[in-house]
Motif scaffolding. Sequence first.
Motif, PDB file in Angstrom:
ATOM      1  N   LEU A   5       0.816  -1.224   0.000  1.00 39.30           N
ATOM      2  CA  LEU A   5       0.000   0.000   0.000  1.00 39.30           C
ATOM      3  C   LEU A   5       0.848   1.273   0.000  1.00 39.30           C
ATOM      4  N   PRO A   6       1.875   1.371   0.831  1.00 33.81           N
ATOM      5  CA  PRO A   6       2.653   2.621   0.820  1.00 33.81           C
ATOM      6  C   PRO A   6       3.228   2.958  -0.558  1.00 33.81           C
ATOM      7  N   GLU A   7       3.779   1.963  -1.226  1.00 32.00           N
ATOM      8  CA  GLU A   7       4.363   2.183  -2.549  1.00 32.00           C
ATOM      9  C   GLU A   7       3.299   2.583  -3.566  1.00 32.00           C
ATOM     10  N   GLU A  38       2.390   6.732   3.242  1.00 30.74           N
ATOM     11  CA  GLU A  38       3.365   6.392   2.201  1.00 30.74           C
ATOM     12  C   GLU A  38       4.633   5.744   2.741  1.00 30.74           C
ATOM     13  N   THR A  39       4.874   5.851   4.025  1.00 27.38           N
ATOM     14  CA  THR A  39       6.023   5.183   4.637  1.00 27.38           C
ATOM     15  C   THR A  39       5.615   3.882   5.320  1.00 27.38           C
ATOM     16  N   GLY A  40       4.323   3.663   5.448  1.00 25.91           N
ATOM     17  CA  GLY A  40       3.833   2.458   6.108  1.00 25.91           C
ATOM     18  C   GLY A  40       3.704   2.590   7.607  1.00 25.91           C
ATOM     19  N   GLU A  41       3.959   3.779   8.129  1.00 19.63           N
ATOM     20  CA  GLU A  41       3.827   4.010   9.570  1.00 19.63           C
ATOM     21  C   GLU A  41       2.374   4.109   9.998  1.00 19.63           C
ATOM     22  N   ARG A  42       1.502   4.445   9.045  1.00 22.11           N
ATOM     23  CA  ARG A  42       0.066   4.571   9.319  1.00 22.11           C
ATOM     24  C   ARG A  42      -0.705   3.788   8.268  1.00 22.11           C
ATOM     25  N   THR A  43      -1.900   3.360   8.646  1.00 23.26           N
ATOM     26  CA  THR A  43      -2.815   2.712   7.710  1.00 23.26           C
ATOM     27  C   THR A  43      -4.055   3.592   7.597  1.00 23.26           C
ATOM     28  N   PRO A  44      -4.475   3.897   6.373  1.00 27.35           N
ATOM     29  CA  PRO A  44      -5.647   4.761   6.215  1.00 27.35           C
ATOM     30  C   PRO A  44      -6.911   4.120   6.804  1.00 27.35           C
ATOM     31  N   SER A  45      -7.749   4.970   7.349  1.00 27.04           N
ATOM     32  CA  SER A  45      -9.066   4.498   7.788  1.00 27.04           C
ATOM     33  C   SER A  45      -9.852   4.081   6.546  1.00 27.04           C
ATOM     34  N   THR A  46     -10.933   3.378   6.752  1.00 24.03           N
ATOM     35  CA  THR A  46     -11.784   2.976   5.635  1.00 24.03           C
ATOM     36  C   THR A  46     -12.241   4.199   4.855  1.00 24.03           C
ATOM     37  N   GLU A  47     -12.617   5.238   5.560  1.00 25.27           N
ATOM     38  CA  GLU A  47     -13.073   6.479   4.929  1.00 25.27           C
ATOM     39  C   GLU A  47     -11.971   7.096   4.069  1.00 25.27           C
ATOM     40  N   ASN A  48     -10.749   7.161   4.601  1.00 22.72           N
ATOM     41  CA  ASN A  48      -9.645   7.749   3.843  1.00 22.72           C
ATOM     42  C   ASN A  48      -9.183   6.845   2.710  1.00 22.72           C
ATOM     43  N   LEU A  49      -9.263   5.536   2.889  1.00 20.18           N
ATOM     44  CA  LEU A  49      -8.917   4.616   1.808  1.00 20.18           C
ATOM     45  C   LEU A  49      -9.866   4.814   0.635  1.00 20.18           C
ATOM     46  N   LEU A  63      -5.814  -0.913  -4.170  1.00 20.91           N
ATOM     47  CA  LEU A  63      -5.026  -0.407  -3.047  1.00 20.91           C
ATOM     48  C   LEU A  63      -4.771  -1.498  -2.009  1.00 20.91           C
ATOM     49  N   LEU A  64      -5.737  -2.386  -1.840  1.00 19.46           N
ATOM     50  CA  LEU A  64      -5.603  -3.449  -0.842  1.00 19.46           C
ATOM     51  C   LEU A  64      -4.861  -4.678  -1.369  1.00 19.46           C
ATOM     52  N   GLY A  65      -4.475  -4.647  -2.646  1.00 19.02           N
ATOM     53  CA  GLY A  65      -3.715  -5.749  -3.204  1.00 19.02           C
ATOM     54  C   GLY A  65      -4.545  -6.873  -3.778  1.00 19.02           C
ATOM     55  N   ALA A  70      -3.984  -0.894 -11.722  1.00 22.50           N
ATOM     56  CA  ALA A  70      -4.210   0.321 -10.936  1.00 22.50           C
ATOM     57  C   ALA A  70      -5.489   1.038 -11.320  1.00 22.50           C
ATOM     58  N   ARG A  71      -5.621   1.321 -12.592  1.00 22.83           N
ATOM     59  CA  ARG A  71      -6.791   2.084 -13.013  1.00 22.83           C
ATOM     60  C   ARG A  71      -6.920   2.019 -14.520  1.00 22.83           C
ATOM     61  N   GLN A  72      -8.105   2.317 -14.938  1.00 20.86           N
ATOM     62  CA  GLN A  72      -8.362   2.411 -16.360  1.00 20.86           C
ATOM     63  C   GLN A  72      -8.671   3.861 -16.657  1.00 20.86           C
ATOM     64  N   LYS A  73      -8.151   4.316 -17.758  1.00 22.67           N
ATOM     65  CA  LYS A  73      -8.432   5.687 -18.150  1.00 22.67           C
ATOM     66  C   LYS A  73      -9.886   5.794 -18.573  1.00 22.67           C
ATOM     67  N   SER A  74     -10.491   6.887 -18.254  1.00 21.24           N
ATOM     68  CA  SER A  74     -11.856   7.141 -18.703  1.00 21.24           C
ATOM     69  C   SER A  74     -11.933   8.575 -19.209  1.00 21.24           C
ATOM     70  N   ILE A  75     -12.854   8.773 -20.092  1.00 25.95           N
ATOM     71  CA  ILE A  75     -13.041  10.096 -20.670  1.00 25.95           C
ATOM     72  C   ILE A  75     -14.449  10.542 -20.314  1.00 25.95           C
ATOM     73  N   GLY A  76     -14.558  11.701 -19.715  1.00 27.07           N
ATOM     74  CA  GLY A  76     -15.869  12.231 -19.385  1.00 27.07           C
ATOM     75  C   GLY A  76     -16.577  12.754 -20.623  1.00 27.07           C
ATOM     76  N   ALA A  77     -17.869  12.549 -20.679  1.00 20.95           N
ATOM     77  CA  ALA A  77     -18.652  13.006 -21.827  1.00 20.95           C
ATOM     78  C   ALA A  77     -19.497  14.223 -21.480  1.00 20.95           C
ATOM     79  N   GLU A  78     -19.215  14.805 -20.309  1.00 17.14           N
ATOM     80  CA  GLU A  78     -19.982  15.976 -19.899  1.00 17.14           C
ATOM     81  C   GLU A  78     -19.827  17.079 -20.937  1.00 17.14           C
TER      82      GLU A  78
END
Length: 98
Positions: A5-7, A38-49, A63-65, A70-78
């Motif tokens: 997660l940190p990486e 980002e250093t692994g010293e903390r774990t995000p809460s569910t809300e922050n994750l 994020l949880l492995g 990672a992600r797919q690009k998307s294009i907004g049609a607005e």
Amino acid sequence: MIKGLPEKLRDLRMSMGFSQRTVAKKLNVSPAIISGYETGERTPSTENLLALSYLYHCSTDYLLGRESVARQKSIGAEGLTPKQIKILTELVETMRDS
């Protein structure tokens, strides 16, 4: 700590061009908290994750492995007309078929 997660958080932040301070402001937390994630010293809460997954346009499963993509690009049609959306959709389908 969630393995990898940190990486992932650091890499996603940097790929978006955000500073830790920017991410902290968007999540309404201190930059030290983002640094801790980002250093692994903390774990995000569910809300922050969840907030991080929205910010970085990726799934919480990534994020949880549980996913390797990672992600797919998307294009907004607005703001596009139905005709423009139809043309873009046809273009994308043509590109997929080739």
